[in-house]
Design a protein around this motif. Structure first.
Motif, PDB file in Angstrom:
ATOM      1  N   GLU A 519       0.835  -1.208   0.000  1.00  0.00           N
ATOM      2  CA  GLU A 519       0.000   0.000   0.000  1.00  0.00           C
ATOM      3  C   GLU A 519       0.872   1.261   0.000  1.00  0.00           C
ATOM      4  N   ASP A 520       1.961   1.218   0.759  1.00  0.00           N
ATOM      5  CA  ASP A 520       2.887   2.361   0.763  1.00  0.00           C
ATOM      6  C   ASP A 520       3.455   2.589  -0.640  1.00  0.00           C
ATOM      7  N   LEU A 521       3.786   1.503  -1.306  1.00  0.00           N
ATOM      8  CA  LEU A 521       4.368   1.617  -2.645  1.00  0.00           C
ATOM      9  C   LEU A 521       3.351   2.190  -3.629  1.00  0.00           C
ATOM     10  N   LEU A 522       2.101   1.796  -3.461  1.00  0.00           N
ATOM     11  CA  LEU A 522       1.058   2.333  -4.349  1.00  0.00           C
ATOM     12  C   LEU A 522       0.877   3.840  -4.145  1.00  0.00           C
ATOM     13  N   VAL A 523       1.068   4.306  -2.924  1.00  0.00           N
ATOM     14  CA  VAL A 523       0.992   5.762  -2.676  1.00  0.00           C
ATOM     15  C   VAL A 523       2.127   6.485  -3.411  1.00  0.00           C
ATOM     16  N   LYS A 524       3.297   5.849  -3.412  1.00  0.00           N
ATOM     17  CA  LYS A 524       4.417   6.458  -4.156  1.00  0.00           C
ATOM     18  C   LYS A 524       4.070   6.542  -5.641  1.00  0.00           C
ATOM     19  N   LEU A 531       2.554  13.925 -10.083  1.00  0.00           N
ATOM     20  CA  LEU A 531       3.670  14.804 -10.449  1.00  0.00           C
ATOM     21  C   LEU A 531       3.737  14.997 -11.970  1.00  0.00           C
ATOM     22  N   THR A 532       3.519  13.922 -12.727  1.00  0.00           N
ATOM     23  CA  THR A 532       3.560  14.074 -14.189  1.00  0.00           C
ATOM     24  C   THR A 532       2.355  14.901 -14.658  1.00  0.00           C
ATOM     25  N   ARG A 533       1.229  14.766 -13.972  1.00  0.00           N
ATOM     26  CA  ARG A 533       0.071  15.600 -14.305  1.00  0.00           C
ATOM     27  C   ARG A 533       0.373  17.070 -13.966  1.00  0.00           C
ATOM     28  N   LEU A 601      -0.184  13.789  -0.890  1.00  0.00           N
ATOM     29  CA  LEU A 601       0.818  12.912  -1.499  1.00  0.00           C
ATOM     30  C   LEU A 601       2.249  13.391  -1.253  1.00  0.00           C
ATOM     31  N   GLY A 602       2.391  14.354  -0.377  1.00  0.00           N
ATOM     32  CA  GLY A 602       3.748  14.822  -0.070  1.00  0.00           C
ATOM     33  C   GLY A 602       4.331  15.718  -1.145  1.00  0.00           C
ATOM     34  N   LEU A 603       3.465  16.297  -1.977  1.00  0.00           N
ATOM     35  CA  LEU A 603       3.938  17.187  -3.039  1.00  0.00           C
ATOM     36  C   LEU A 603       3.586  18.641  -2.701  1.00  0.00           C
TER      37      LEU A 603
END
Lengths: 617, 136
Positions: A519-524, A531-533, A601-603
C-alpha cells in the motif's frame, strides 16, 4: 543503499562536464526508481516552456531497485524527458540488458543535458566516462550503429542508439537497444538526436548490493519455479506477444484501417502461429526472463532479406491490420525498416494509416504524397512513406510531426480521424467497445498508450456497455502497473503468467531493506502520477479536460463490423467516465489536481508552485 | 566432459550468469560468473554459451600447480593462484574469466545451478557418466 548502485551520473553535453551525485534517501523513498526518477528530475529540472529539442531539456535513463538482480526479468530502463510529441512529460521503457549494466557501472540514473557541438556518443566503462566523436556513426541505421559499436568496443557493452529519424527530430523517433528492443514512445530518440547524441555504450563490473541475499534467493527461486511450472509458459516461449493478435481481433479491439474498424477480416495472415511457421528463426529474451517473447524473424521484400526482432503485438496491430497489410512477413519487413530508421512502430503505423485514410478520402492526393500511391494494404507505400518521414522529406516532414501535427495542415476532416491523445498516437487497442480502456487511453499521462492501465479485460469481465463505476479500476491499474516501471522489472510475468503481486511485495524488502508495504508503494506510484500531471498543468495555462479527450471518430462513428458491430460510445459517456475519474483522483472538474490532493501525497512544493501560478485551487 | 550445451535454444537471457554469481559469490553480478553468454545476433542470429568443459588443459598450463581435480572437477586452488593469467590464455574455450575485484580467474565449478534455472534446458544434463571426466 541496498538495491541501488548509489549514484546519479550527470553529463552536460554542452560543456562536456561529467559529474556524479550520490543517490539521496529522499529520492529513493519518494520515487523508488525508473519512471519515478525520470518524473522527479524532469519536473525539477526542465523549466516551463523549454523547447523539447533544446539544451534545457534533459534525457534521463533510469533503472530501478529490481534491475540487474537474480529475479525474473529485472530488465527495464525508463527513459524520460519533455516529449516533443506532446510537449508534456514523456517516458518510454526498454527491456534487454541496459538497466542492469548501468547499475553494474555504478549508475542508478544517467541524466543527459545540453547539446554536443558535433555528433557524439557516450562511453561508460565503469569509472571511465568519455564523450566520443560519432561522425562515423551519424546517418547510420539504429541497428547498424549498435553493430558497429559492438565491433569496436566488444559484446559486453550494452548499447542504446538512434537512427536517422532521431537525428532528424521526428517526434516519434525511438531509442534502440539490444538489436531489436526499443524505448518507442514519446519521441525519446528525437530528444537524444537533438543533443547530437547518437548512442550510449555501457559496461560495468560491480555488484549490486541487496539487503538480504538469502531472502532474495528464496523469493526469486519461488518466482522462477512458478513460472517454469506454468503450462502456458511454453506458449509464450513459442509465440511471444504475437499470440495476442488473433485474440485482440476476436474481442474486437484490433486497430484496423486507421481505427475505422476493430476487427480485421484478414487476421489469419498476421497470426502468431503463421509467424512461427513461416518466418521465426530464433527466440530472444531480455535479462533473466524465462518467457523469451522476442522472436527473431527473417523477412524478404523488394529482393532484400532481413533479420529483425519482432514483430510483437503492437507492431502487428499498428503496421499490420491498421495499414491493412496482408501477411506477417510484410509486417516483419516493415518492422525492420522502422527499427533501422529509428521510428516507433506504433506511431509510424498510425501515421501511415492516417495518411492512407486521408488519401482514400481525397483529403490528400498524389500531389501531396510526392507520387506515392498511399493505399491501405501497400507495403510499398508503407516503406516509401516511412523513409520520407525519417528523412523529413515532402509529406514525410508533415507526418514527422505526428498525426496531430499533420492534421493541423490537412484540416478539420482529417483531425476527426487523427488517432491520438495529447499528441501521442494510439497504441494497439481500439476501445469503442471497452469504456475503461478508452478512459485509460484518455488519461494516460504520456498520451494514448496502453501501458499504464491495460483494462480491456476488465470491460469484458464486467460488461462492455457499462460506463459507470469503471474509473476506479483505471485508477487502480494506473498505480499498480507503473510500479513495475519504477522497480525496473518487466510486468508481463504478472500480467500474462499470473505471478502474484505478493511476490513483488516480498522482493521489495529483501532487495532494499525497506519496510514499505505494498500500500505504501502504491501511494508512491500515485505521487508520481500526480507529479507528471502537475508537469502538464505547470507547462500549459490551458491544460485540462480537453486534453483528455479522444479523437471524434471514436464517439461519432459506431463500430462498422465484427463481433461488436453497431457498438458506440457517446460524448456523454466520455464525460461520465472523466467525471468519475477526476473525482476518484481528487482532481477538479477540469482535470487539475487539487491542492489538498498534492499535499496528501507529499507534493507540498508542487501544490504551492501551481497555486501561486493560479493553476490549481 | 562437463555440460552438454544446446546452443541454438539459448535466448541470451543470462539467467545462468546471474544465478552463478548469486550462488558462488553471494552477489548480484553477472561478470562474477563462470559462464558467459555472447551475442552473435548481428551475424548469425544466435547466442553462444561459453563455459568450462573440464578439458583440463589449464591444469598443465598453470605455472604454479594451482589448478587440479577436486572431486572430479577442474578447480583453481586460490591459495596457490597468483592470477598470472596463463590459464586464461591457455583455455581453448575462453572459459576462464577475469574480474577486477577477484584475485583469481573465475571458472565453472559444476555446481549445476545454471542448469537448474535455465528456462530452455540449454545447459543440458550433467551426464553422470561424463561428470568430472577430463578429456585427453
Amino acid at each position: 543503499m541496498y538495491g541501488y548502485a548509489g549514484n546519479i551520473l550527470r553529463v552536460d553535453l554542452s560543456s562536456g562536464r561529467v559529474s556524479h551525485e550520490p543517490l539521496t534517501e529522499e529520492l529513493v523513498h519518494n520515487y523508488i526508481g525508473g519512471r519515478g526518477f525520470g518524473a522527479y528530475y524532469v519536473y525539477k529540472e526542465v523549466p516551463p516552456g523549454a523547447d523539447p529539442y533544446g539544451p534545457h531539456n534533459i534525457l534521463v535513463f533510469a533503472s530501478g531497485p529490481f534491475a540487474g538482480l537474480f529475479l525474473p526479468s529485472g530488465a527495464k530502463t525508463s527513459i524520460s524527458a519533455k516529449s516533443p510529441a506532446t510537449g508534456l512529460y514523456g517516458d518510454s521503457n526498454v527491456g534487454g540488458h541496459l538497466a542492469g549494466e548501468l547499475k553494474y557501472a555504478g549508475i542508478d540514473a544517467l541524466i543527459v543535458g545540453g547539446k554536443a557541438k558535433a555528433p557524439s556518443y557516450l562511453l561508460i566503462d565503469d569509472d571511465r566516462i568519455e564523450i566520443r566523436p560519432a561522425d562515423h556513426l551519424w546517418g547510420l541505421g539504429a541497428i547498424k550503429t549498435e553493430e558497429v559499436l559492438k565491433e569496436e568496443l566488444g559484446d559486453e557493452f550494452q548499447i542504446a542508439t538512434i537512427g536517422p529519424a532521431g537525428e532528424n527530430g521526428v517526434v516519434f523517433a525511438c531509442i534502440n537497444h539490444d538489436f531489436g528492443r526499443q524505448a518507442g514512445r514519446c519521441g525519446m530518440g528525437a530528444v537524444m538526436g537533438s543533443k547530437n547524441l547518437k548512442a550510449i555504450a555501457v559496461r560495468g563490473t560491480r555488484s549490486v548490493p541487496v539487503a538480504d541475499i538469502d531472502g532474495l534467493k528464496d523469493v526469486a527461486g519461488v518466482m522462477f519455479r512458478e513460472l517454469m511450472e506454468d503450462p502456458s509458459l511454453k506458449v509464450w516461449q513459442d509465440l511471444g506477444l504475437a499470440q495476442v493478435t488473433t485474440w485482440a481481433n476476436s474481442i474486437a479491439a484490433l486497430p484496423t484501417r486507421n481505427f475505422r474498424q476493430n476487427f480485421y477480416e484478414a487476421v489469419d495472415g498476421l497470426s502468431g502461429e503463421l509467424m512461427k511457421e513461416t518466418i521465426v528463426v530464433g527466440d530472444k529474451a531480455c535479462f533473466a526472463c524465462p518467457m523469451a517473447t522476442g522472436k527473431l524473424c527473417k523477412a524478404s521484400f523488394r529482393g532484400k532479406t532481413v533479420l529483425v526482432e519482432g514483430p510483437e503485438y503492437e507492431t502487428t496491430a499498428l503496421i499490420g491490420s491498421n495499414c491493412a497489410l496482408k501477411s506477417i512477413e510484410e509486417v516483419a519487413f516493415a518492422n525492420y525498416v522502422c527499427d533501422e530508421l529509428g521510428l516507433d512502430t506504433i506511431s509510424a503505423g498510425n501515421a501511415v494509416a492516417f495518411a492512407m485514410e486521408c488519401f482514400e478520402k481525397g483529403i490528400i492526393t498524389k500531389d501531396d504524397t510526392g507520387g506515392i500511391e498511399a493505399r491501405f494494404g501497400s507495403l510499398d507505400a508503407f516503406c516509401d512513406l516511412v523513409q520520407k518521414i525519417a528523412a523529413r522529406e515532402g509529406i514525410g516532414d508533415l507526418l514527422a510531426k505526428g498525426v496531430a501535427g499533420a492534421a493541423e495542415v490537412w484540416g478539420e476532416e482529417s483531425r476527426r480521424i487523427a488517432i491520438h491523445v495529447k499528441g501521442l498516437e494510439w497504441s494497439g487497442y481500439e476501445s469503442r467497445g471497452a469504456p475503461s480502456m478508452m478512459l485509460a487511453y484518455m488519461t494516460c499521462d504520456i498520451g494514448a498508450h496502453h501501458n499504464r492501465a491495460w483494462s480491456v479485460t476488465h470491460d469484458i469481465a464486467v460488461g462492455r456497455d457499462i460506463i459507470k463505476g469503471k474509473a476506479a479500476k483505471v485508477v487502480e491499474f494506473q498505480h499498480v502497473r507503473p510500479l513495475f516501471d519504477c522497480f525496473g522489472v518487466c510486468r508481463l510475468q504478472w500480467v500474462e503468467l499470473g505471478l502474484p503481486l505478493e511476490h513483488y511485495a516480498k522482493l521489495y524488502p529483501v532487495v532494499t531493506g525497506r519496510d514499505d508495504s505494498w500500500e505504501d508503494l502504491l501511494v508512491k506510484s500515485e505521487r508520481i502520477w500526480n507529479l507528471t500531471r502537475a508537469f502538464a498543468v505547470r507547462e500549459r495555462e490551458d491544460f485540462g479536460r480537453a486534453d483528455d479527450w479522444p479523437p471524434r471518430r471514436f464517439y461519432e462513428e459506431s463500430v462498422p463490423d465484427g463481433p461488436v458491430a453497431g457498438f458506440r460510445i457517446t460524448a456523454e459517456d466520455l464525460d461520465v467516465l472523466l467525471d468519475e475519474y477526476y473525482e476518484a483522483r481528487g482532481w477538479d472538474s477540469n482535470g487539475r489536481p487539487k491542492v489538498d490532493t498534492l499535499t496528501r501525497l507529499g507534493l507540498e512544493h508542487v501544490a504551492s508552485e501551481l497555486h501561486k501560478m493560479g493553476r490549481i485551487t | 566432459m562437463g555440460m552438454d550445451i544446446d546452443m541454438p535454444r539459448c535466448t541470451g537471457c543470462k539467467l545462468c550468469q546471474i544465478v552463478c554469481s548469486v550462488t558462488n559469490f553471494g552477489e548480484n553480478n553477472p561478470k562474477k560468473a563462470g559462464i558467459r553468454i555472447v551475442s552473435k545476433l548481428f551475424t548469425e542470429a544466435r547466442y553462444e554459451v561459453i563455459v568450462c568443459d573440464q578439458c583440463g588443459e589449464c591444469i598443465d598450463a598453470c605455472p604454479f600447480d594451482a589448478i587440479g581435480l577436486a572431486s572430479g572437477v577442474v578447480t583453481i586452488n586460490q591459495e596457490l593462484c597468483t592470477n598470472c593469467g596463463v590459464c586464461v590464455d591457455a583455455c581453448p574455450n575462453g572459459a576462464l574469466f577475469t574480474h577486477p575485484a577477484v584475485d583469481h580467474p573465475i571458472k565453472c565449478v559444476l555446481c549445476g545451478e545454471c542448469e537448474r534455472f535455465c528456462p530452455r534446458g540449454v545447459l543440458g544434463a550433467l551426464a553422470a557418466s561424463g561428470k568430472g571426466e577430463v578429456a585427453d
